[in-house]
Design a protein around this motif. Sequence first.
Motif, PDB file in Angstrom:
ATOM      1  N   ASP A   1      10.001   0.245  -1.085  1.00 54.28           N
ATOM      2  CA  ASP A   1       9.923   1.597  -0.509  1.00 54.28           C
ATOM      3  C   ASP A   1       9.799   1.546   1.018  1.00 54.28           C
ATOM      4  OD1 ASP A   1       7.375   0.584  -0.227  1.00 54.28           O
ATOM      5  OD2 ASP A   1       6.369   2.425  -0.838  1.00 54.28           O
ATOM      6  N   GLY A   2      10.150   0.401   1.602  1.00 55.59           N
ATOM      7  CA  GLY A   2       9.965   0.281   3.050  1.00 55.59           C
ATOM      8  C   GLY A   2      11.014  -0.591   3.713  1.00 55.59           C
TER       9      GLY A   2
ATOM     10  N   LYS B   1      -1.471  -3.108 -10.062  1.00 59.29           N
ATOM     11  CA  LYS B   1      -2.221  -2.116  -9.290  1.00 59.29           C
ATOM     12  C   LYS B   1      -2.355  -2.602  -7.846  1.00 59.29           C
ATOM     13  CE  LYS B   1      -6.709  -4.041 -10.690  1.00 59.29           C
ATOM     14  NZ  LYS B   1      -8.015  -3.729 -11.302  1.00 59.29           N
ATOM     15  N   TYR B   2      -2.688  -1.683  -6.982  1.00 53.94           N
ATOM     16  CA  TYR B   2      -2.906  -2.050  -5.583  1.00 53.94           C
ATOM     17  C   TYR B   2      -4.354  -2.501  -5.445  1.00 53.94           C
ATOM     18  CZ  TYR B   2      -3.425  -1.745  -0.550  1.00 53.94           C
ATOM     19  OH  TYR B   2      -3.690  -2.036   0.771  1.00 53.94           O
ATOM     20  N   ASP B   3      -4.546  -3.800  -5.150  1.00 53.17           N
ATOM     21  CA  ASP B   3      -5.918  -4.323  -5.098  1.00 53.17           C
ATOM     22  C   ASP B   3      -6.148  -5.278  -3.932  1.00 53.17           C
ATOM     23  OD1 ASP B   3      -4.364  -6.421  -5.935  1.00 53.17           O
ATOM     24  OD2 ASP B   3      -5.274  -6.576  -7.936  1.00 53.17           O
TER      25      ASP B   3
ATOM     26  N   ASN C   1       2.126   8.721  -8.441  1.00 57.97           N
ATOM     27  CA  ASN C   1       2.475   8.063  -7.186  1.00 57.97           C
ATOM     28  C   ASN C   1       3.627   7.115  -7.478  1.00 57.97           C
ATOM     29  OD1 ASN C   1       1.361   5.452  -8.048  1.00 57.97           O
ATOM     30  ND2 ASN C   1      -0.654   6.339  -7.642  1.00 57.97           N
ATOM     31  N   ARG C   2       4.166   6.493  -6.452  1.00 56.70           N
ATOM     32  CA  ARG C   2       5.343   5.643  -6.633  1.00 56.70           C
ATOM     33  C   ARG C   2       5.082   4.489  -7.601  1.00 56.70           C
ATOM     34  NH1 ARG C   2       6.899   5.047  -0.193  1.00 56.70           N
ATOM     35  NH2 ARG C   2       7.489   7.259   0.154  1.00 56.70           N
ATOM     36  N   MET C   3       3.927   3.866  -7.459  1.00 52.55           N
ATOM     37  CA  MET C   3       3.633   2.692  -8.277  1.00 52.55           C
ATOM     38  C   MET C   3       3.530   3.044  -9.762  1.00 52.55           C
ATOM     39  SD  MET C   3       0.626  -0.168  -7.793  1.00 52.55           S
ATOM     40  CE  MET C   3       1.244  -0.579  -6.157  1.00 52.55           C
TER      41      MET C   3
ATOM     42  N   GLY D   1       0.798  -1.220   0.000  1.00 53.45           N
ATOM     43  CA  GLY D   1       0.000   0.000   0.000  1.00 53.45           C
ATOM     44  C   GLY D   1       0.829   1.267   0.000  1.00 53.45           C
ATOM     45  N   SER D   2       2.026   1.201   0.595  1.00 50.76           N
ATOM     46  CA  SER D   2       2.861   2.401   0.659  1.00 50.76           C
ATOM     47  C   SER D   2       3.337   2.853  -0.720  1.00 50.76           C
ATOM     48  CB  SER D   2       4.077   2.149   1.564  1.00 50.76           C
ATOM     49  OG  SER D   2       4.832   1.051   1.072  1.00 50.76           O
ATOM     50  N   MET D   3       3.231   1.984  -1.717  1.00 50.07           N
ATOM     51  CA  MET D   3       3.624   2.354  -3.075  1.00 50.07           C
ATOM     52  C   MET D   3       2.651   3.360  -3.693  1.00 50.07           C
ATOM     53  SD  MET D   3       6.498   1.044  -4.150  1.00 50.07           S
ATOM     54  CE  MET D   3       6.382   0.991  -5.937  1.00 50.07           C
TER      55      MET D   3
END
Length: 333
Positions: free
Chosen positions: A199-200, A162-164, A111-113, A101-103
């Motif tokens: 990213d973490g 994608k973030y899903d 955004n980062r993603m 999610g942080s992406m």
Amino acid sequence: MGKLSFLNPEFFWLFLLIPMAGAWLYWKRNEQSATLKMSSTQGFKGSNGLAARLKPVLNVLRLLALSSLIIAMARPRTVDISNQTKTTRGVDIVMAMDVSGSMLAKDLRPNRMEALKDVAADFVEERPNDRIGLVVYASEAYTKTPVTSDKAVVLEAIKSIKYDNVLQDGTGIGMGLATAVNRLKDSKAKSKVVILLTDGVNNAGFIEPETAADIAKQYGIKVYTIGLGTNGMAESPYALSPSGQILFQMMKVEIDEQLLRNIARKTDGKYFRATSNSKLAEIYASINKLETTEIEELKFYDYDEKYRPFVWIAGFLILLEVGLRNTIYRSFI
């Protein structure tokens, strides 16, 4: 049609003789036929017939014949060049991308993603002779695309990221690296590379990143690590609203850079830090230059000689001139 070229272009210097030859023929024009001296031509009727007026054409024919011979000696020809490329030493690459999610943080635009997807797609298009695979990970990891030479498949897979919430949120760096290594361990390529981006910090998964790095080293796999995120604070997701909308707030960017450096050093790779869209693009460009593929290019030349028609033209013009001089323009004195 192939490109026209000349094997012996130095013969074109002979064209400088054409004006001199023309001047010489003009100067000697009155000596080319027999003459008769008489006290007066008053009793002869002047002749302005067509044949008399066309007599200078004989010299033109001679100059044209000489010009054709010069072109023939220069050897005009067309050449068709066909190329055949053969990849002699390829590179197998797996991109392991953090999709937690942080992406969705907005320190990169949009955004980062999305920034990563754009740069990764450009990277794939610039590696036409290599095989590329794609692994995505959060708390767990899976292979989105196995190592393949079909770039259209890889590009479509990148586009669909994608973030899903398919993967449980979290950052399992060891899981992502181990999955990527598993895709490359049996590769016969001269170079095996993992591009690991996060990213973490590692906070999920049951495989430690150091263990995954040891496995990569054992199989001769080089790992380039990328820490993605600005220095300081970034607008990052932290919760979902009752309507399911992602909520953002300013949060500190935390990346375990020491871990990423250790992984890269252990596997003879390199660590990079991407703090902006342009920096991320520069990093992938640097990796693209570091991991080169040796390509053998074979060129085949097919020559078609074009001098023969000029030889025939020159011969015809010479025969025509000689024939005219010995028939129509033959001196009767």
